[in-house]
Write a protein that holds these residues in place. Structure first.
Motif, PDB file in Angstrom:
ATOM      1  N   ARG A 138      38.308  55.791  35.346  1.00  0.00           N
ATOM      2  CA  ARG A 138      38.551  54.876  36.616  1.00  0.00           C
ATOM      3  C   ARG A 138      37.054  54.681  37.572  1.00  0.00           C
ATOM      4  N   PHE A 141      35.549  51.576  35.785  1.00  0.00           N
ATOM      5  CA  PHE A 141      36.241  50.537  36.167  1.00  0.00           C
ATOM      6  C   PHE A 141      35.679  49.942  37.058  1.00  0.00           C
ATOM      7  N   ARG A 146      36.425  45.668  34.223  1.00  0.00           N
ATOM      8  CA  ARG A 146      37.220  45.360  33.169  1.00  0.00           C
ATOM      9  C   ARG A 146      37.703  46.962  32.558  1.00  0.00           C
ATOM     10  N   ARG A 147      38.997  46.865  32.244  1.00  0.00           N
ATOM     11  CA  ARG A 147      39.911  47.884  32.068  1.00  0.00           C
ATOM     12  C   ARG A 147      39.341  48.297  30.554  1.00  0.00           C
ATOM     13  N   GLU A 201      39.468  39.127  32.605  1.00  0.00           N
ATOM     14  CA  GLU A 201      41.150  40.150  32.818  1.00  0.00           C
ATOM     15  C   GLU A 201      41.635  39.717  34.066  1.00  0.00           C
ATOM     16  N   PRO A 204      43.338  42.746  40.021  1.00  0.00           N
ATOM     17  CA  PRO A 204      44.141  43.747  40.617  1.00  0.00           C
ATOM     18  C   PRO A 204      45.404  42.893  41.489  1.00  0.00           C
ATOM     19  N   ASP A 209      42.787  45.106  47.240  1.00  0.00           N
ATOM     20  CA  ASP A 209      41.953  45.833  46.062  1.00  0.00           C
ATOM     21  C   ASP A 209      41.143  44.667  45.316  1.00  0.00           C
ATOM     22  N   ARG A 210      41.629  43.448  45.235  1.00  0.00           N
ATOM     23  CA  ARG A 210      41.058  42.311  44.558  1.00  0.00           C
ATOM     24  C   ARG A 210      39.514  41.925  45.535  1.00  0.00           C
ATOM     25  N   ASN A 285      44.915  52.948  41.347  1.00  0.00           N
ATOM     26  CA  ASN A 285      46.035  51.818  41.479  1.00  0.00           C
ATOM     27  C   ASN A 285      46.028  51.237  40.241  1.00  0.00           C
ATOM     28  N   GLU A 286      44.965  51.235  39.344  1.00  0.00           N
ATOM     29  CA  GLU A 286      44.990  50.736  38.065  1.00  0.00           C
ATOM     30  C   GLU A 286      45.709  51.657  37.030  1.00  0.00           C
ATOM     31  N   ARG A 287      46.300  50.921  36.028  1.00  0.00           N
ATOM     32  CA  ARG A 287      46.802  52.017  34.774  1.00  0.00           C
ATOM     33  C   ARG A 287      45.853  51.805  33.968  1.00  0.00           C
ATOM     34  N   LEU A 288      45.000  52.783  33.968  1.00  0.00           N
ATOM     35  CA  LEU A 288      44.005  53.051  32.917  1.00  0.00           C
ATOM     36  C   LEU A 288      44.102  54.038  32.063  1.00  0.00           C
TER      37      LEU A 288
END
Length: 382
Positions: A138, A141, A146-147, A201, A204, A209-210, A285-288
Protein backbone atom coordinates in the motif's frame (compact mmCIF):
# COMPACT_ATOMS: atom_id res chain seq x y z
CA UNK A 1 -9.84 23.23 10.19
CA UNK A 2 -8.49 23.01 13.75
CA UNK A 3 -5.73 20.63 14.76
CA UNK A 4 -6.85 17.69 16.92
CA UNK A 5 -5.32 17.76 20.45
CA UNK A 6 -2.27 15.55 20.83
CA UNK A 7 -2.18 12.76 23.38
CA UNK A 8 -0.51 14.04 26.61
CA UNK A 9 2.82 12.53 27.59
CA UNK A 10 4.79 12.67 30.85
CA UNK A 11 8.10 14.57 30.96
CA UNK A 12 11.17 12.82 29.47
CA UNK A 13 12.63 11.98 32.90
CA UNK A 14 9.33 10.40 33.97
CA UNK A 15 9.27 8.31 30.79
CA UNK A 16 12.69 6.89 31.56
CA UNK A 17 11.78 6.27 35.22
CA UNK A 18 8.64 4.35 34.22
CA UNK A 19 10.63 2.17 31.83
CA UNK A 20 13.34 1.41 34.37
CA UNK A 21 10.77 0.67 37.09
CA UNK A 22 9.14 -1.89 34.79
CA UNK A 23 12.61 -3.45 34.18
CA UNK A 24 12.40 -2.83 30.44
CA UNK A 25 15.33 -2.03 28.21
CA UNK A 26 15.14 0.53 25.45
CA UNK A 27 15.19 -2.26 22.88
CA UNK A 28 12.26 -4.08 24.53
CA UNK A 29 10.21 -0.90 24.75
CA UNK A 30 11.05 -0.06 21.13
CA UNK A 31 9.80 -3.49 20.01
CA UNK A 32 6.51 -2.99 21.86
CA UNK A 33 5.96 0.45 20.32
CA UNK A 34 7.26 -0.49 16.86
CA UNK A 35 10.23 1.88 16.59
CA UNK A 36 14.00 1.65 16.90
CA UNK A 37 15.97 1.92 20.18
CA UNK A 38 17.53 5.16 18.91
CA UNK A 39 14.06 6.69 18.67
CA UNK A 40 13.22 5.67 22.26
CA UNK A 41 16.54 7.14 23.39
CA UNK A 42 15.67 10.42 21.67
CA UNK A 43 12.20 10.47 23.26
CA UNK A 44 13.57 9.91 26.76
CA UNK A 45 16.24 12.58 26.35
CA UNK A 46 13.74 15.14 25.06
CA UNK A 47 15.50 15.70 21.73
CA UNK A 48 12.43 14.56 19.75
CA UNK A 49 8.75 14.10 20.50
CA UNK A 50 6.61 11.23 19.16
CA UNK A 51 3.76 12.09 16.88
CA UNK A 52 0.83 10.41 15.20
CA UNK A 53 0.16 6.75 15.85
CA UNK A 54 3.55 6.27 17.51
CA UNK A 55 2.64 8.96 20.07
CA UNK A 56 -0.66 7.25 20.91
CA UNK A 57 1.00 3.84 21.28
CA UNK A 58 3.81 5.30 23.40
CA UNK A 59 1.39 7.18 25.67
CA UNK A 60 -0.79 4.09 26.11
CA UNK A 61 2.24 1.97 27.04
CA UNK A 62 3.47 4.56 29.56
CA UNK A 63 0.00 4.72 31.10
CA UNK A 64 0.01 0.92 31.47
CA UNK A 65 3.44 1.01 33.12
CA UNK A 66 2.25 3.74 35.52
CA UNK A 67 -0.80 1.67 36.51
CA UNK A 68 1.37 -1.40 37.11
CA UNK A 69 3.70 0.69 39.27
CA UNK A 70 0.73 1.94 41.33
CA UNK A 71 -0.57 -1.60 41.86
CA UNK A 72 2.83 -2.98 42.88
CA UNK A 73 3.62 -0.10 45.28
CA UNK A 74 3.44 -1.13 49.01
CA UNK A 75 0.48 0.20 50.97
CA UNK A 76 1.27 2.80 53.69
CA UNK A 77 1.82 1.38 57.16
CA UNK A 78 -1.19 1.49 59.47
CA UNK A 79 -1.19 3.32 62.79
CA UNK A 80 0.74 1.81 65.64
CA UNK A 81 -1.30 -0.67 67.62
CA UNK A 82 -1.72 -0.03 71.34
CA UNK A 83 0.81 -1.69 73.58
CA UNK A 84 -0.22 -5.28 74.19
CA UNK A 85 -1.05 -6.32 77.71
CA UNK A 86 1.19 -8.94 79.34
CA UNK A 87 -0.27 -12.39 78.88
CA UNK A 88 -0.26 -14.88 81.73
CA UNK A 89 2.50 -17.44 81.54
CA UNK A 90 1.25 -20.99 80.88
CA UNK A 91 1.73 -23.56 83.61
CA UNK A 92 4.61 -25.99 83.07
CA UNK A 93 3.52 -29.20 81.44
CA UNK A 94 4.95 -32.61 82.23
CA UNK A 95 7.86 -33.54 80.06
CA UNK A 96 6.71 -35.46 77.05
CA UNK A 97 8.37 -38.60 75.80
CA UNK A 98 10.72 -38.11 72.90
CA UNK A 99 9.13 -38.89 69.59
CA UNK A 100 11.02 -40.66 66.81
CA UNK A 101 12.55 -38.26 64.34
CA UNK A 102 10.41 -37.87 61.24
CA UNK A 103 12.01 -38.64 57.93
CA UNK A 104 12.34 -35.63 55.58
CA UNK A 105 9.83 -35.65 52.80
CA UNK A 106 11.20 -35.23 49.29
CA UNK A 107 10.59 -31.75 47.98
CA UNK A 108 8.98 -31.48 44.53
CA UNK A 109 11.42 -30.39 41.89
CA UNK A 110 10.53 -27.13 40.10
CA UNK A 111 9.35 -27.67 36.58
CA UNK A 112 11.61 -25.91 34.11
CA UNK A 113 9.96 -23.51 31.75
CA UNK A 114 9.88 -24.71 28.17
CA UNK A 115 12.65 -23.25 26.08
CA UNK A 116 11.58 -20.99 23.24
CA UNK A 117 11.50 -22.80 19.94
CA UNK A 118 14.03 -21.36 17.51
CA UNK A 119 12.55 -20.49 14.14
CA UNK A 120 14.19 -21.66 10.96
CA UNK A 121 15.28 -19.00 8.45
CA UNK A 122 12.31 -19.84 6.22
CA UNK A 123 9.84 -19.52 9.10
CA UNK A 124 11.35 -16.20 10.22
CA UNK A 125 11.20 -14.88 6.65
CA UNK A 126 7.57 -15.98 6.26
CA UNK A 127 6.65 -14.27 9.54
CA UNK A 128 8.33 -11.02 8.45
CA UNK A 129 6.64 -11.16 5.05
CA UNK A 130 3.18 -11.85 6.48
CA UNK A 131 3.58 -9.00 8.98
CA UNK A 132 4.87 -6.24 6.69
CA UNK A 133 4.16 -7.12 3.04
CA UNK A 134 0.53 -5.85 2.84
CA UNK A 135 1.43 -2.48 4.37
CA UNK A 136 4.50 -2.11 2.15
CA UNK A 137 2.44 -2.77 -0.99
CA UNK A 138 0.00 0.00 0.00
CA UNK A 139 2.84 2.41 0.75
CA UNK A 140 4.58 1.67 -2.54
CA UNK A 141 1.29 2.27 -4.36
CA UNK A 142 1.36 5.86 -3.05
CA UNK A 143 4.78 6.31 -4.67
CA UNK A 144 3.99 4.84 -8.09
CA UNK A 145 0.22 4.94 -8.54
CA UNK A 146 0.46 1.47 -10.14
CA UNK A 147 -0.84 -1.61 -8.39
CA UNK A 148 1.20 -4.27 -10.22
CA UNK A 149 4.39 -2.23 -10.00
CA UNK A 150 3.90 -1.80 -6.25
CA UNK A 151 3.35 -5.53 -5.78
CA UNK A 152 6.34 -6.44 -7.93
CA UNK A 153 8.59 -3.94 -6.13
CA UNK A 154 7.76 -5.40 -2.74
CA UNK A 155 8.28 -8.96 -3.98
CA UNK A 156 11.66 -8.06 -5.50
CA UNK A 157 12.66 -6.39 -2.22
CA UNK A 158 11.74 -9.49 -0.22
CA UNK A 159 13.59 -11.70 -2.69
CA UNK A 160 16.68 -9.54 -2.17
CA UNK A 161 16.13 -9.85 1.59
CA UNK A 162 15.98 -13.65 1.30
CA UNK A 163 19.26 -13.66 -0.65
CA UNK A 164 20.90 -11.56 2.11
CA UNK A 165 18.90 -13.09 4.96
CA UNK A 166 21.76 -13.37 7.52
CA UNK A 167 22.37 -9.64 7.15
CA UNK A 168 18.67 -8.74 7.21
CA UNK A 169 17.92 -10.99 10.19
CA UNK A 170 20.57 -9.24 12.28
CA UNK A 171 19.43 -5.77 11.23
CA UNK A 172 17.71 -3.79 13.99
CA UNK A 173 14.92 -2.79 11.57
CA UNK A 174 14.32 -5.54 8.96
CA UNK A 175 11.12 -3.87 7.77
CA UNK A 176 13.06 -0.67 7.09
CA UNK A 177 15.65 -2.64 5.09
CA UNK A 178 12.95 -4.14 2.87
CA UNK A 179 11.06 -0.85 2.60
CA UNK A 180 14.15 1.04 1.40
CA UNK A 181 14.86 -1.63 -1.22
CA UNK A 182 11.25 -1.64 -2.44
CA UNK A 183 11.17 2.15 -2.74
CA UNK A 184 14.46 2.21 -4.67
CA UNK A 185 13.16 -0.37 -7.13
CA UNK A 186 9.77 1.33 -7.53
CA UNK A 187 11.26 4.79 -8.19
CA UNK A 188 14.00 3.55 -10.52
CA UNK A 189 14.07 5.51 -13.80
CA UNK A 190 14.40 2.24 -15.71
CA UNK A 191 10.73 1.54 -14.96
CA UNK A 192 9.76 4.02 -17.67
CA UNK A 193 11.40 1.84 -20.34
CA UNK A 194 9.21 -1.17 -19.61
CA UNK A 195 6.30 -1.82 -22.02
CA UNK A 196 3.85 -2.02 -19.11
CA UNK A 197 4.58 1.59 -18.20
CA UNK A 198 3.10 2.77 -21.51
CA UNK A 199 -0.36 1.49 -20.62
CA UNK A 200 -1.97 3.45 -17.74
CA UNK A 201 -3.89 1.62 -15.05
CA UNK A 202 -7.45 2.56 -14.07
CA UNK A 203 -7.45 5.39 -11.50
CA UNK A 204 -9.21 5.15 -8.11
CA UNK A 205 -12.97 5.23 -8.21
CA UNK A 206 -13.38 8.00 -5.61
CA UNK A 207 -12.80 11.52 -7.07
CA UNK A 208 -11.06 12.68 -3.89
CA UNK A 209 -8.67 9.73 -3.93
CA UNK A 210 -8.01 10.29 -7.63
CA UNK A 211 -7.16 13.96 -7.04
CA UNK A 212 -4.86 13.17 -4.11
CA UNK A 213 -3.05 10.44 -6.06
CA UNK A 214 -2.52 12.75 -9.04
CA UNK A 215 -1.16 15.42 -6.68
CA UNK A 216 1.32 12.94 -5.20
CA UNK A 217 2.48 11.74 -8.60
CA UNK A 218 3.19 15.33 -9.67
CA UNK A 219 5.72 15.75 -6.86
CA UNK A 220 9.39 15.03 -7.53
CA UNK A 221 10.31 11.46 -6.54
CA UNK A 222 12.46 12.55 -3.59
CA UNK A 223 9.79 14.89 -2.21
CA UNK A 224 7.13 12.23 -2.72
CA UNK A 225 9.17 9.60 -0.89
CA UNK A 226 9.87 11.96 2.02
CA UNK A 227 6.19 12.85 2.34
CA UNK A 228 5.09 9.21 2.32
CA UNK A 229 7.68 8.20 4.92
CA UNK A 230 6.99 11.10 7.29
CA UNK A 231 3.24 11.72 6.94
CA UNK A 232 2.23 8.29 5.63
CA UNK A 233 4.37 5.75 7.46
CA UNK A 234 4.89 7.93 10.54
CA UNK A 235 8.69 8.01 10.80
CA UNK A 236 10.36 10.90 12.55
CA UNK A 237 12.65 13.34 10.76
CA UNK A 238 16.03 11.67 11.56
CA UNK A 239 14.74 8.24 10.49
CA UNK A 240 13.31 9.70 7.28
CA UNK A 241 16.63 11.41 6.55
CA UNK A 242 18.56 8.20 7.17
CA UNK A 243 16.30 6.12 4.91
CA UNK A 244 16.39 8.66 2.08
CA UNK A 245 20.18 9.07 2.48
CA UNK A 246 19.96 12.82 2.99
CA UNK A 247 20.78 15.28 5.76
CA UNK A 248 18.14 16.30 8.27
CA UNK A 249 17.87 19.93 7.00
CA UNK A 250 17.53 18.73 3.41
CA UNK A 251 14.84 16.25 4.43
CA UNK A 252 12.94 18.97 6.33
CA UNK A 253 13.13 21.24 3.28
CA UNK A 254 11.77 18.50 1.01
CA UNK A 255 8.95 17.79 3.44
CA UNK A 256 7.93 21.46 3.64
CA UNK A 257 7.96 21.84 -0.13
CA UNK A 258 5.90 18.65 -0.59
CA UNK A 259 3.35 19.82 1.96
CA UNK A 260 3.12 23.22 0.30
CA UNK A 261 2.52 21.59 -3.08
CA UNK A 262 -0.23 19.34 -1.69
CA UNK A 263 -1.85 22.17 0.29
CA UNK A 264 -1.72 24.46 -2.75
CA UNK A 265 -3.90 22.05 -4.72
CA UNK A 266 -5.88 20.56 -1.81
CA UNK A 267 -6.21 23.21 0.94
CA UNK A 268 -8.15 20.80 3.16
CA UNK A 269 -4.97 18.73 3.61
CA UNK A 270 -2.87 21.55 5.05
CA UNK A 271 -3.14 19.93 8.49
CA UNK A 272 -0.53 17.10 8.81
CA UNK A 273 -2.94 14.96 10.85
CA UNK A 274 -5.61 15.23 8.15
CA UNK A 275 -3.01 14.48 5.46
CA UNK A 276 -1.88 11.39 7.38
CA UNK A 277 -5.47 10.13 7.63
CA UNK A 278 -6.17 10.74 3.94
CA UNK A 279 -2.99 8.94 2.86
CA UNK A 280 -3.99 5.94 4.98
CA UNK A 281 -7.49 5.97 3.50
CA UNK A 282 -6.17 6.23 -0.06
CA UNK A 283 -3.87 3.23 0.44
CA UNK A 284 -6.58 1.20 2.22
CA UNK A 285 -9.30 1.80 -0.38
CA UNK A 286 -7.32 0.04 -3.11
CA UNK A 287 -7.55 -3.73 -3.44
CA UNK A 288 -3.88 -4.57 -3.34
CA UNK A 289 -2.76 -8.14 -3.00
CA UNK A 290 0.53 -9.76 -2.09
CA UNK A 291 1.77 -13.20 -3.05
CA UNK A 292 2.26 -15.98 -0.52
CA UNK A 293 5.65 -16.16 1.29
CA UNK A 294 6.67 -19.56 -0.18
CA UNK A 295 6.01 -18.25 -3.69
CA UNK A 296 8.25 -15.25 -3.09
CA UNK A 297 11.01 -17.40 -1.63
CA UNK A 298 10.90 -19.86 -4.55
CA UNK A 299 10.90 -16.98 -7.04
CA UNK A 300 13.97 -15.47 -5.40
CA UNK A 301 15.78 -18.81 -5.37
CA UNK A 302 14.92 -19.41 -9.02
CA UNK A 303 16.16 -15.94 -9.97
CA UNK A 304 19.38 -16.53 -8.05
CA UNK A 305 19.93 -19.84 -9.86
CA UNK A 306 19.41 -18.19 -13.25
CA UNK A 307 21.89 -15.45 -12.42
CA UNK A 308 24.41 -18.03 -11.22
CA UNK A 309 24.04 -20.10 -14.38
CA UNK A 310 24.35 -16.99 -16.57
CA UNK A 311 27.52 -15.99 -14.72
CA UNK A 312 28.95 -19.50 -15.13
CA UNK A 313 28.11 -19.54 -18.87
CA UNK A 314 29.70 -16.13 -19.38
CA UNK A 315 32.82 -17.24 -17.50
CA UNK A 316 33.10 -20.42 -19.58
CA UNK A 317 32.68 -18.46 -22.81
CA UNK A 318 35.33 -15.98 -21.72
CA UNK A 319 37.75 -18.79 -20.83
CA UNK A 320 37.11 -20.53 -24.19
CA UNK A 321 37.68 -17.32 -26.13
CA UNK A 322 40.91 -16.67 -24.26
CA UNK A 323 42.15 -20.22 -24.88
CA UNK A 324 41.32 -20.00 -28.60
CA UNK A 325 43.15 -16.70 -28.87
CA UNK A 326 46.23 -18.13 -27.15
CA UNK A 327 46.11 -21.23 -29.38
CA UNK A 328 45.86 -19.36 -32.70
CA UNK A 329 48.10 -16.44 -31.89
CA UNK A 330 51.56 -16.43 -33.64
CA UNK A 331 54.47 -17.55 -31.49
CA UNK A 332 57.22 -15.59 -33.33
CA UNK A 333 57.55 -12.39 -35.27
CA UNK A 334 56.97 -12.54 -39.01
CA UNK A 335 58.15 -9.46 -40.86
CA UNK A 336 55.72 -8.14 -43.40
CA UNK A 337 56.33 -8.62 -47.12
CA UNK A 338 58.11 -5.59 -48.52
CA UNK A 339 56.29 -3.76 -51.27
CA UNK A 340 57.44 -4.41 -54.87
CA UNK A 341 59.86 -2.05 -56.59
CA UNK A 342 60.03 -1.23 -60.28
CA UNK A 343 63.14 -2.49 -62.19
CA UNK A 344 64.82 0.08 -64.33
CA UNK A 345 64.31 -0.50 -68.03
CA UNK A 346 61.43 -2.99 -67.62
CA UNK A 347 58.21 -1.56 -68.91
CA UNK A 348 55.14 -1.64 -66.77
CA UNK A 349 52.69 -4.42 -67.26
CA UNK A 350 49.89 -3.39 -69.52
CA UNK A 351 46.98 -5.04 -71.19
CA UNK A 352 47.66 -7.24 -74.27
CA UNK A 353 48.09 -5.33 -77.55
CA UNK A 354 50.56 -4.17 -80.18
CA UNK A 355 54.10 -3.59 -78.94
CA UNK A 356 55.62 -0.19 -79.19
CA UNK A 357 58.98 0.50 -80.86
CA UNK A 358 60.77 0.56 -77.53
CA UNK A 359 59.26 -2.76 -76.54
CA UNK A 360 60.22 -4.35 -79.84
CA UNK A 361 63.79 -3.09 -79.47
CA UNK A 362 64.02 -4.43 -75.94
CA UNK A 363 62.66 -7.80 -76.99
CA UNK A 364 65.19 -8.11 -79.81
CA UNK A 365 67.99 -7.14 -77.46
CA UNK A 366 66.99 -9.83 -74.98
CA UNK A 367 66.79 -12.47 -77.71
CA UNK A 368 70.22 -11.61 -79.07
CA UNK A 369 71.99 -12.00 -75.74
CA UNK A 370 73.09 -15.41 -74.49
CA UNK A 371 70.64 -16.74 -72.02
CA UNK A 372 73.18 -18.86 -70.11
CA UNK A 373 75.25 -15.92 -69.06
CA UNK A 374 78.21 -14.10 -70.47
CA UNK A 375 80.59 -15.95 -72.75
CA UNK A 376 83.67 -17.58 -71.26
CA UNK A 377 86.78 -15.52 -71.67
CA UNK A 378 89.90 -17.43 -72.76
CA UNK A 379 93.39 -15.90 -72.38
CA UNK A 380 95.27 -14.99 -75.55
CA UNK A 381 98.96 -14.54 -76.19
CA UNK A 382 100.02 -11.29 -77.71
Amino acid sequence: MTRSPATPLPPPKARRRLRETAALTQTQLADRVGVTPATVRAWESGRTTPRGRKREAYAKLLMTLAEEETVQAPEPESKLEPEAKPQPQPEPQPEAKPQPEAKPQPQPQPVAAPEPVALTPAQAFDALYAFSAPALVRQTFLLTGRREQARESVERAFQAAWEHWPEVARDRDPVGWVRATAYEYALSPWQRLRPRHRHPEPPPADPGDRTLLNTLLRLPPRHRRTLVLYDGVGLDLPETAAETEASTPATANRLLRAREAVAGRLPALADPQVLHRRLAELASNERLRAAEPPTVRRGGERRARLRTRAAIAFTVALIGTTALTVRTAPTHYEPPVSPGQAVRGVPQRVAPGALSDEELELRQKLRDQVQDGPQRLSPRLE
